[in-house]
Motif scaffolding. Sequence first.
Motif, PDB file in Angstrom:
ATOM      1  N   HIS A  97      77.475  76.869   0.236  1.00  0.00           N
ATOM      2  CA  HIS A  97      77.807  78.272   0.492  1.00  0.00           C
ATOM      3  C   HIS A  97      78.876  78.753  -0.495  1.00  0.00           C
ATOM      4  O   HIS A  97      78.809  79.874  -0.996  1.00  0.00           O
ATOM      5  CB  HIS A  97      78.273  78.457   1.938  1.00  0.00           C
ATOM      6  CG  HIS A  97      78.500  79.900   2.280  1.00  0.00           C
ATOM      7  ND1 HIS A  97      79.738  80.482   2.244  1.00  0.00           N
ATOM      8  CD2 HIS A  97      77.626  80.870   2.645  1.00  0.00           C
ATOM      9  CE1 HIS A  97      79.641  81.757   2.573  1.00  0.00           C
ATOM     10  NE2 HIS A  97      78.370  82.024   2.817  1.00  0.00           N
ATOM     11  N   ALA A 129      88.469  78.965  16.499  1.00  0.00           N
ATOM     12  CA  ALA A 129      88.159  77.834  15.624  1.00  0.00           C
ATOM     13  C   ALA A 129      87.945  78.330  14.190  1.00  0.00           C
ATOM     14  O   ALA A 129      87.307  79.355  13.958  1.00  0.00           O
ATOM     15  CB  ALA A 129      86.917  77.119  16.124  1.00  0.00           C
ATOM     16  N   GLU A 130      88.481  77.567  13.251  1.00  0.00           N
ATOM     17  CA  GLU A 130      88.306  77.891  11.834  1.00  0.00           C
ATOM     18  C   GLU A 130      86.943  77.379  11.371  1.00  0.00           C
ATOM     19  O   GLU A 130      86.536  76.275  11.691  1.00  0.00           O
ATOM     20  CB  GLU A 130      89.413  77.216  11.019  1.00  0.00           C
ATOM     21  CG  GLU A 130      89.338  77.526   9.555  1.00  0.00           C
ATOM     22  CD  GLU A 130      90.454  76.874   8.779  1.00  0.00           C
ATOM     23  OE1 GLU A 130      90.209  76.500   7.636  1.00  0.00           O
ATOM     24  OE2 GLU A 130      91.555  76.731   9.339  1.00  0.00           O
ATOM     25  N   THR A 131      86.219  78.209  10.651  1.00  0.00           N
ATOM     26  CA  THR A 131      84.925  77.807  10.127  1.00  0.00           C
ATOM     27  C   THR A 131      85.105  77.303   8.704  1.00  0.00           C
ATOM     28  O   THR A 131      85.668  77.988   7.873  1.00  0.00           O
ATOM     29  CB  THR A 131      83.944  78.994  10.108  1.00  0.00           C
ATOM     30  OG1 THR A 131      84.074  79.731  11.312  1.00  0.00           O
ATOM     31  CG2 THR A 131      82.534  78.528   9.948  1.00  0.00           C
ATOM     32  N   GLU A 144      83.717  76.322   5.091  1.00  0.00           N
ATOM     33  CA  GLU A 144      82.637  76.726   4.204  1.00  0.00           C
ATOM     34  C   GLU A 144      81.993  75.478   3.593  1.00  0.00           C
ATOM     35  O   GLU A 144      82.695  74.601   3.098  1.00  0.00           O
ATOM     36  CB  GLU A 144      83.223  77.630   3.114  1.00  0.00           C
ATOM     37  CG  GLU A 144      82.228  78.190   2.164  1.00  0.00           C
ATOM     38  CD  GLU A 144      82.864  79.141   1.173  1.00  0.00           C
ATOM     39  OE1 GLU A 144      82.298  80.207   0.958  1.00  0.00           O
ATOM     40  OE2 GLU A 144      83.935  78.805   0.616  1.00  0.00           O
ATOM     41  N   THR A 145      80.687  75.428   3.608  1.00  0.00           N
ATOM     42  CA  THR A 145      80.002  74.291   2.991  1.00  0.00           C
ATOM     43  C   THR A 145      80.094  74.424   1.470  1.00  0.00           C
ATOM     44  O   THR A 145      80.236  75.539   0.939  1.00  0.00           O
ATOM     45  CB  THR A 145      78.516  74.235   3.397  1.00  0.00           C
ATOM     46  OG1 THR A 145      77.851  75.384   2.860  1.00  0.00           O
ATOM     47  CG2 THR A 145      78.358  74.169   4.904  1.00  0.00           C
TER      48      THR A 145
END
Length: 100
Positions: free
Chosen positions: A10, A2-4, A6-7
């Motif tokens: 962040h 799964a690709e995370t 970025e908020t």
Amino acid sequence: MAETLETPEHRLKRLHMRSWRRGMKEMDLILGRFADDCLTALSGPDLDLYERMLAENDQDLYLWVTARIGDGPAREAPQMLVPMLDRIAQHAATRFAADR
């Protein structure tokens, strides 16, 4: 895998750190202060452009920005970066004038 994603918070922290930890003290001061004062006000496309600019080497960035601050000849910079370089140079010139 799964690709995370970025908020936004962040991403701003990461760009802020990259601005202050360049490897060349002059660029740390120019970009770090710009990041302190302006990073949170940049739009999404401007953040993309800023991040692209951070991928350039410090020696080139220093010449491109400082030529815009003084009366020196404009240094050849990638055309897509010119608006951001101009913005950073204007910010730096204002900060340097205030420090005098």
